[in-house]
Motif scaffolding. Structure first.
Motif, mmCIF file in Angstrom:
data_model
loop_
_atom_site.group_PDB
_atom_site.id
_atom_site.type_symbol
_atom_site.label_atom_id
_atom_site.label_comp_id
_atom_site.label_asym_id
_atom_site.label_seq_id
_atom_site.Cartn_x
_atom_site.Cartn_y
_atom_site.Cartn_z
ATOM 1 N N SER A 59 69.996 80.316 58.757
ATOM 2 C CA SER A 59 70.518 79.902 60.056
ATOM 3 C C SER A 59 69.454 79.175 60.862
ATOM 4 O O SER A 59 68.302 79.611 60.928
ATOM 5 N N LEU A 60 69.872 78.063 61.465
ATOM 6 C CA LEU A 60 68.990 77.285 62.323
ATOM 7 C C LEU A 60 69.856 76.579 63.350
ATOM 8 O O LEU A 60 70.856 75.952 62.986
ATOM 9 N N ALA A 61 69.498 76.715 64.613
ATOM 10 C CA ALA A 61 70.187 75.989 65.679
ATOM 11 C C ALA A 61 69.268 74.865 66.135
ATOM 12 O O ALA A 61 68.056 75.050 66.256
ATOM 13 N N VAL A 62 69.864 73.692 66.371
ATOM 14 C CA VAL A 62 69.084 72.533 66.783
ATOM 15 C C VAL A 62 69.726 71.915 68.025
ATOM 16 O O VAL A 62 70.929 71.660 68.048
ATOM 17 N N ALA A 63 68.899 71.698 69.034
ATOM 18 C CA ALA A 63 69.337 70.958 70.219
ATOM 19 C C ALA A 63 68.419 69.751 70.370
ATOM 20 O O ALA A 63 67.214 69.849 70.135
ATOM 21 N N ILE A 64 69.000 68.630 70.723
ATOM 22 C CA ILE A 64 68.223 67.417 70.979
ATOM 23 C C ILE A 64 68.536 66.978 72.397
ATOM 24 O O ILE A 64 69.704 66.764 72.743
ATOM 25 N N ASN A 65 67.492 66.868 73.201
ATOM 26 C CA ASN A 65 67.644 66.492 74.606
ATOM 27 C C ASN A 65 68.700 67.367 75.290
ATOM 28 O O ASN A 65 69.574 66.890 76.001
ATOM 29 N N ASP A 66 68.605 68.671 75.041
ATOM 30 C CA ASP A 66 69.466 69.697 75.650
ATOM 31 C C ASP A 66 70.914 69.669 75.164
ATOM 32 O O ASP A 66 71.775 70.303 75.771
ATOM 33 N N LEU A 96 64.219 73.838 68.117
ATOM 34 C CA LEU A 96 64.646 74.506 66.882
ATOM 35 C C LEU A 96 64.595 76.001 67.125
ATOM 36 O O LEU A 96 63.559 76.529 67.548
ATOM 37 N N ILE A 97 65.705 76.672 66.842
ATOM 38 C CA ILE A 97 65.781 78.120 67.055
ATOM 39 C C ILE A 97 66.309 78.772 65.783
ATOM 40 O O ILE A 97 67.363 78.395 65.286
ATOM 41 N N ALA A 98 65.551 79.724 65.269
ATOM 42 C CA ALA A 98 65.947 80.477 64.074
ATOM 43 C C ALA A 98 65.997 81.953 64.443
ATOM 44 O O ALA A 98 65.113 82.449 65.142
ATOM 45 N N PRO A 99 67.028 82.666 63.996
ATOM 46 C CA PRO A 99 67.107 84.103 64.293
ATOM 47 C C PRO A 99 65.999 84.875 63.588
ATOM 48 O O PRO A 99 65.575 84.498 62.495
ATOM 49 N N VAL A 100 65.567 85.938 64.233
ATOM 50 C CA VAL A 100 64.536 86.808 63.671
ATOM 51 C C VAL A 100 65.067 88.229 63.691
ATOM 52 O O VAL A 100 65.566 88.704 64.715
#
Length: 67
Positions: free
Chosen positions: A32-39, A60-64
């Motif tokens: 899992s990886l969440a990606v935001a570009i310019n919000d 880039l946000i990955a769950p831990v």
């Protein structure tokens, strides 16, 4: 071209898709990886179609797991 990944300046090739950029970062894209570009959140199905632009700001946000 210069972009920012989690606020860190990063050099990358021009005319590169988000998917290609992430693959070059050697991230495990099966997780899992969440990606935001310019919000703006970019859905995984759009990664190959989204072209990076100079001065884009990627988050880039990955769950831990853990507690």
């Amino acid at each position: 071209m210069n972009i920012y990944v989690n606020d860190a300046p990063t050099q990358t090739e021009s005319n590169q898709s988000l998917a290609a950029f992430l693959a070059n970062m050697e991230l495990d894209l099966t997780k899992s990886l969440a990606v935001a570009i310019n919000d703006n959140v970019i859905s995984k199905s759009d990664w190959s179609n989204h072209q990076l632009q100079a001065d884009d700001r990627l988050l880039l946000i990955a769950p831990v797991s853990g507690g």
